[in-house]
Write a protein that holds these residues in place. Structure first.
Motif, short mmCIF file in Angstrom:
data_model
loop_
_atom_site.label_atom_id
_atom_site.label_comp_id
_atom_site.label_asym_id
_atom_site.label_seq_id
_atom_site.Cartn_x
_atom_site.Cartn_y
_atom_site.Cartn_z
N ASP A 1 28.60 -49.77 -56.75
CA ASP A 1 29.60 -50.38 -57.61
C ASP A 1 30.70 -50.98 -56.74
N LEU A 2 30.80 -52.30 -56.75
CA LEU A 2 31.78 -52.97 -55.90
C LEU A 2 33.22 -52.58 -56.24
N TRP A 3 33.45 -52.07 -57.45
CA TRP A 3 34.81 -51.82 -57.92
C TRP A 3 35.19 -50.35 -57.91
N ASP B 1 48.78 -64.80 -56.44
CA ASP B 1 50.17 -64.55 -56.06
C ASP B 1 50.62 -63.12 -56.36
N THR B 2 49.67 -62.25 -56.72
CA THR B 2 49.96 -60.81 -56.82
C THR B 2 49.12 -60.04 -55.80
N ASP B 3 48.72 -60.71 -54.74
CA ASP B 3 47.84 -60.11 -53.74
C ASP B 3 48.63 -59.15 -52.86
N ILE B 4 48.45 -57.84 -53.08
CA ILE B 4 49.14 -56.85 -52.26
C ILE B 4 48.39 -56.56 -50.97
N LEU B 5 47.09 -56.89 -50.94
CA LEU B 5 46.32 -56.70 -49.72
C LEU B 5 46.75 -57.70 -48.66
N LEU B 6 47.00 -58.93 -49.08
CA LEU B 6 47.43 -60.02 -48.19
C LEU B 6 48.75 -60.55 -48.73
N PRO B 7 49.86 -59.89 -48.42
CA PRO B 7 51.14 -60.16 -49.10
C PRO B 7 51.73 -61.54 -48.84
N SER C 1 49.59 -52.86 -63.86
CA SER C 1 49.76 -51.42 -64.04
C SER C 1 48.55 -50.64 -63.56
N PHE C 2 47.51 -51.34 -63.12
CA PHE C 2 46.29 -50.69 -62.67
C PHE C 2 46.33 -50.49 -61.16
N PRO C 3 45.54 -49.56 -60.64
CA PRO C 3 45.51 -49.34 -59.19
C PRO C 3 44.75 -50.46 -58.49
N PHE C 4 44.90 -50.54 -57.16
CA PHE C 4 44.17 -51.51 -56.36
C PHE C 4 42.67 -51.33 -56.60
N PRO C 5 41.90 -52.40 -56.71
CA PRO C 5 42.27 -53.79 -56.43
C PRO C 5 42.68 -54.60 -57.65
N GLU D 1 45.43 -54.88 -59.51
CA GLU D 1 46.69 -55.62 -59.54
C GLU D 1 46.60 -56.92 -58.75
N ARG D 2 45.72 -56.95 -57.74
CA ARG D 2 45.49 -58.18 -56.98
C ARG D 2 44.86 -59.25 -57.87
N GLU D 3 44.06 -58.84 -58.83
CA GLU D 3 43.36 -59.79 -59.68
C GLU D 3 44.27 -60.44 -60.71
N ALA D 4 45.47 -59.86 -60.93
CA ALA D 4 46.33 -60.34 -62.01
C ALA D 4 46.79 -61.78 -61.82
N GLY D 5 47.03 -62.21 -60.59
CA GLY D 5 47.71 -63.48 -60.35
C GLY D 5 46.85 -64.63 -59.88
#
Length: 558
Positions: free
Chosen positions: A121-123, A306-312, A350-354, A356-360
């Motif tokens: 499961d990739l997720w 623009d919500t990428d916390i992995l690559l800020p 409001s979800f954990p990584f990854p 929140e990165r998908e939001a933007g």
């Protein structure tokens, strides 16, 4: 979208969420018909590894069985079992249902019969599992499939398997499936006896045969449209333990062998917006698959969030950088490109990584007002139309290649790290004015490959495992006047089955002038997972002859 100068859209048709697999076509009809009205082409994803709960609740055996190494137990995964005939039937029924309805639809450009299939499961949350939990451990379908694969691979000769693995199994019926990735490369005997190399080949084949079933089903019910598959294009994970076994060459070969070759191949290819990383360019993914597969490549997903916390750094650069990906894909030889877009999804924050990165990833906000990136992409698309870009690209040819990059299946035990190594040096080759090209073991054996492509050097990334034939050819490369460059590993220490290469120490001395009698690969000797997002940083070097340190050297890998 039409005002934006878009001419094609990738969409997804998901499995029907009902126990009896009945489908409501109203929304899909509206989508297909609206696309026809505006003369847009649809690239439709119709193959997924995730089934609706309404279907799996009725038949939980459709889900694959994974091994949880943390708790030492087997559990149901969230993805279907590629080897289960009933799971394949669900996949086939859905494809036939959709294709029979839209086989004559002029707005359909191609059917994408799978997207990012993996043997896990990739997720799933790696903060809990540490490494991904591989599927394929059910005794009903997967274990018999694995043993049948080994029987074919060794031509029904258990002695041949035992010689390769250094084991003493009495028959194929008792050969076990390794439960986890071997973390310590210095434990040579354990790795060889595990047969992990062959396990990786079976996993690649399991996915490829599943896709081939979809290709044949699609051909049967709709001979009018193109068929393709979508794969992760660049880097999903740099940890060798997480090799997902979604293998383009195997998928293309199996579909062709089944009687329905894929018409082209699509990749999901995302850059890393990080100062200092070589992956700011997405050219590597495009070039890799063009070289590997020999069929047209379309970028089915690319973009930034623009919500990428992995690559800020992405948030500040997205608006200006996102449009450039279209130009890069065209110059890299892709036949088309889709920028990933959905309306921003603020609830993902409001979800954990990854998640929140998908939001933007959207080019519009959640309320559908335009973001600046929308206007920038519009401007780029208009410019492409103004200069008639397709006319300029027709008839273009690839430049001759200077550097041959060896990447065969012998090094699959180090697949993810090899992928990382190549990606990090690909851009460096380009900046030096060199043109790299991937090659497999067969091309490496072909002297014409080098002669016809003006190759001046051979690059061996993490090639600690090699077949005997490839290992012996290293001498031919040097005698032929080519440069030989190895990175991340001294090449050929082991065979593809991780048996010691008896000629290795002498070869390293004669080829590279190295005494490796006491060499130990520190990274793999019990190491687990380094920081794969590390970038080029200043390295401070102190001069012992003085009190004051000199300025830091730039561009040195830390």
């Amino acid at each position: 979208m039409k005002r934006m100068h878009v001419n094609s859209v990738r969409v997804e048709f998901t499995y029907p969420d009902s126990e009896d697999e009945l489908y409501e076509f109203d929304k899909l009809d509206f989508l297909v018909n609206t696309a026809a009205t505006y003369r847009l082409r649809l690239w439709v994803v119709i193959g997924h590894q995730y089934l609706p709960k309404s279907i799996t609740k009725k038949n939980p055996d459709l889900l694959a069985l994974h091994y949880d190494g943390i708790n030492d137990i087997f559990n149901r995964s969230t993805i279907l079992n590629y080897n289960n005939p009933d799971a394949r039937s669900v996949y086939q029924r859905f494809i036939s249902l959709v294709l029979r309805r839209y086989r004559d639809a002029p707005s359909v450009g191609a059917w994408v019969i799978g997207n990012e299939l993996a043997m896990y499961d990739l997720w799933e949350d790696l903060t809990k599992t540490k490494v991904h939990r591989f599927v394929g451990y059910d005794e009903e379908y997967s274990l018999p499939s694995y043993r049948s694969f080994l029987r074919d691979r060794y031509q029904d000769d258990i002695g041949a398997l035992n010689r390769a693995w250094n084991t003493a199994y009495s028959s194929f019926a008792v050969v076990p499936m390794a439960l986890s990735f071997p973390p310590d490369r210095e434990d040579q005997s354990f790795i060889q006896k595990s047969g992990y190399h062959d396990l990786l080949q079976w996993r690649k084949t399991a996915i490829a045969e599943f896709v081939a079933v979809g290709a044949l089903t699609a051909q049967e019910h709709d001979p009018n449209h193109l068929i393709t598959f979508a794969q992760l294009g660049g880097i999903f994970d740099g940890n060798d333990a997480n090799t997902n076994c979604e293998d383009g060459p195997t998928i293309v070969a199996r579909c062709a062998a089944a009687g329905k070759p894929l018409d082209f191949y699509t990749i999901n290819n995302y850059p890393w917006v990080v100062t200092g990383t070589e992956l700011r360019s997405a050219d590597f993914g495009i070039s890799k698959f063009r070289d590997w597969l020999g069929i047209p490549i379309l970028v089915s997903e690319t973009g930034m969030s623009d919500t990428d916390i992995l690559l800020p750094e992405t948030a500040a650069r997205m608006a200006r950088a996102n449009p450039s990906l279209v130009w890069e894909a065209a110059m890299g030889g892709a036949v088309g490109v889709h920028i990933f877009h959905w309306s921003d999804r603020d609830f993902y924050l409001s979800f954990p990584f990854p998640f929140e990165r998908e939001a933007g990833f959207g080019m519009v906000y959640e309320n559908r007002t335009m973001k600046q990136v929308w206007w920038n992409v519009l401007d780029y698309y208009r410019r492409m139309d103004e200069i008639d870009l397709p006319r300029l690209l027709v008839g273009s040819k690839d430049p001759s290649k200077d550097v041959a990059v060896l990447w065969g299946e012998a090094v699959d035990l180090g697949y993810n790290r090899a992928n990382q190594e190549i990606a990090m040096i690909w851009g460096a080759f380009k900046r030096m004015g060199l043109q790299p090209r991937m090659m497999d073991d067969q091309q490496f054996r072909d002297e014409l490959f080098f002669a016809e492509r003006s190759v001046q050097a051979v690059y061996l990334p993490r090639s600690f495992q090699m077949t005997d034939h490839t290992f012996d050819q290293l001498y031919d490369i040097v005698r032929g006047g080519l440069h030989l460059h190895a990175s991340s590993d001294l090449p050929g220490r082991f065979t593809e089955y991780h048996a010691p290469q008896p000629k290795w120490e002498r070869a390293m001395d004669e080829l590279f002038g190295l005494n490796v009698s006491m060499a130990v690969p520190g990274f793999d000797s019990g190491g687990f997972k380094p920081n794969w997002t590390a970038t080029y940083k200043p390295k401070v070097v102190y001069d012992e002859r003085g009190d004051d340190p000199p300025p830091p050297l730039r561009g040195v890998w830390d």
